[in-house]
Enzyme design. Sequence first.
Site, PDB file in Angstrom:
ATOM      1  N   PHE A 152       0.846  -1.198   0.000  1.00  8.30           N
ATOM      2  CA  PHE A 152       0.000   0.000   0.000  1.00  8.30           C
ATOM      3  C   PHE A 152       0.883   1.250   0.000  1.00  8.30           C
ATOM      4  O   PHE A 152       0.616   2.216   0.707  1.00  8.30           O
ATOM      5  CB  PHE A 152      -0.934  -0.005   1.213  1.00  8.30           C
ATOM      6  CG  PHE A 152      -1.856  -1.190   1.251  1.00  8.30           C
ATOM      7  CD1 PHE A 152      -3.030  -1.211   0.511  1.00  8.30           C
ATOM      8  CD2 PHE A 152      -1.544  -2.308   2.009  1.00  8.30           C
ATOM      9  CE1 PHE A 152      -3.873  -2.314   0.540  1.00  8.30           C
ATOM     10  CE2 PHE A 152      -2.382  -3.422   2.040  1.00  8.30           C
ATOM     11  CZ  PHE A 152      -3.551  -3.419   1.303  1.00  8.30           C
ATOM     12  N   ASN A 208      -7.604   0.522  -3.629  1.00  9.47           N
ATOM     13  CA  ASN A 208      -7.252   1.428  -4.722  1.00  9.47           C
ATOM     14  C   ASN A 208      -8.482   1.902  -5.489  1.00  9.47           C
ATOM     15  O   ASN A 208      -8.565   3.059  -5.908  1.00  9.47           O
ATOM     16  CB  ASN A 208      -6.259   0.749  -5.666  1.00  9.47           C
ATOM     17  CG  ASN A 208      -4.835   0.836  -5.147  1.00  9.47           C
ATOM     18  OD1 ASN A 208      -4.568   1.498  -4.152  1.00  9.47           O
ATOM     19  ND2 ASN A 208      -3.920   0.157  -5.804  1.00  9.47           N
ATOM     20  N   CYS A 260      -0.634   2.346 -10.386  1.00 10.86           N
ATOM     21  CA  CYS A 260      -1.583   1.557  -9.587  1.00 10.86           C
ATOM     22  C   CYS A 260      -3.046   1.811  -9.944  1.00 10.86           C
ATOM     23  O   CYS A 260      -3.749   0.900 -10.382  1.00 10.86           O
ATOM     24  CB  CYS A 260      -1.355   1.821  -8.099  1.00 10.86           C
ATOM     25  SG  CYS A 260       0.213   1.171  -7.478  1.00 10.86           S
TER      26      CYS A 260
END
Length: 441
Positions: A152, A208, A260
């Site tokens: 993360f 996300n 991401c």
Amino acid sequence: MKIAVVGTGYVGLVTGVSLSEIGHQVWCIDIDTEKIEMLKKGKSPIYEPGLSELMQKNIAQNRLTFTTKHSEGFQGADVIYIAVGTPENEDGSANLTYVEDVALKIVELVTQDTIVVIKSTVPVGTNNRIQDLINQHKERDLRIEIVSNPEFLKEGTAIYDSFHGDRIVIGASSKYAFKILEEINKPFGIPIFQTDIRSAEMIKYAANAFLATKISFINEIANICERVEADVEEVARGIGMDQRIGNKFLKAGIGYGGSCFPKDTKALLKIAGVVDYDFELLKGVIMVNKNQQELLLQKLNNRFDTLKDKRIAILGLAFKPNTDDMREAASIVITEELVNQGANVVVYDPVAMENAKKVLVPSIKYASSVEEALQEAEVALILTEWDEIKKIDIESFRKMKTPIVFDGRNCFDLESLQKSGIEYHSIGRPVVKPEIANALF
């Protein structure tokens, strides 16, 4: 413990360096010989504040080693981290070829019981799939167990995040594997969340996707604010004070980018499709972001009859500040379209210039400073909120050929511009024009 980390990309390198910093013997493995030679010298191939210093420190203390030989890294390793890339396929799914290749390499070379930690972002079910692959191919009577440990990290603050994160997620199928991972991560002093493997995989994508949703939401609110003469900065502050909402990821702008959010939102959409679920909300998030990256172009075309032969300065190229990452950066779309419309484009970024040259259209010019970029410019576009750009003296804009600024990151407050003589367009806020500036406040 001796830990091997396969892959020295963004995740693998930060993970390896951080694990060495808390006392583990870490071997980072990559097949890129040139990169490994650079790393051995303590030079980072990516820009990340604090990373090079920690690399050099732990290399000097013999806790961090780099090699191209899997056999060296795997020999005697208690745990092997897989942190290779999972690039996006044409259909939006994740390409697991590199993860599978490492798994087969582990089966071939490992001679001791080993925990294999998948750090790469992978679709739900991948950890079980890799466990089956290993079980099918291993010939020795060894215990090789897969654990999911998603990352993360935020680019630009990854080192800080490694030591000050909100939680460490560990998905394991046995108490033995969980205890090993708990022991490894205990020195970080971060809360550890234990769960099953598939839930750990899903947590990464869900986190996300949720953050991407917040970004697209506030950008939609910004677009409405412009039409009803409200200020999205004030709206964001007002709703962010509600603890149920929170104030993070409520900064209006020209959309998200990087390695991401774009890839993971598309991958989660693909995962939903595989199980025959139509994830309508996430489709909207992705479409909103695509449109938002083109917003400044729309504003420019509404403001000018033509952009042909106009000298346009672009300030900031990376998808966010404190990184040289150009993946899915709005600057790629914007510079290409400006060139297509005949504009003369000159760009500047404090860090990402070399990476930008690999992906931006070749006809643009590169400036060595903000001042050089703005010289003789008829329009300036701000695409990345670097501190250097946020601290620009307003007088620098006044020296442009025509002081007109389109700020895609809301770097300046409107009050500071009210008597500047600059025409200023931002996201979700009133336009400041020289002739009406004094009437706004």
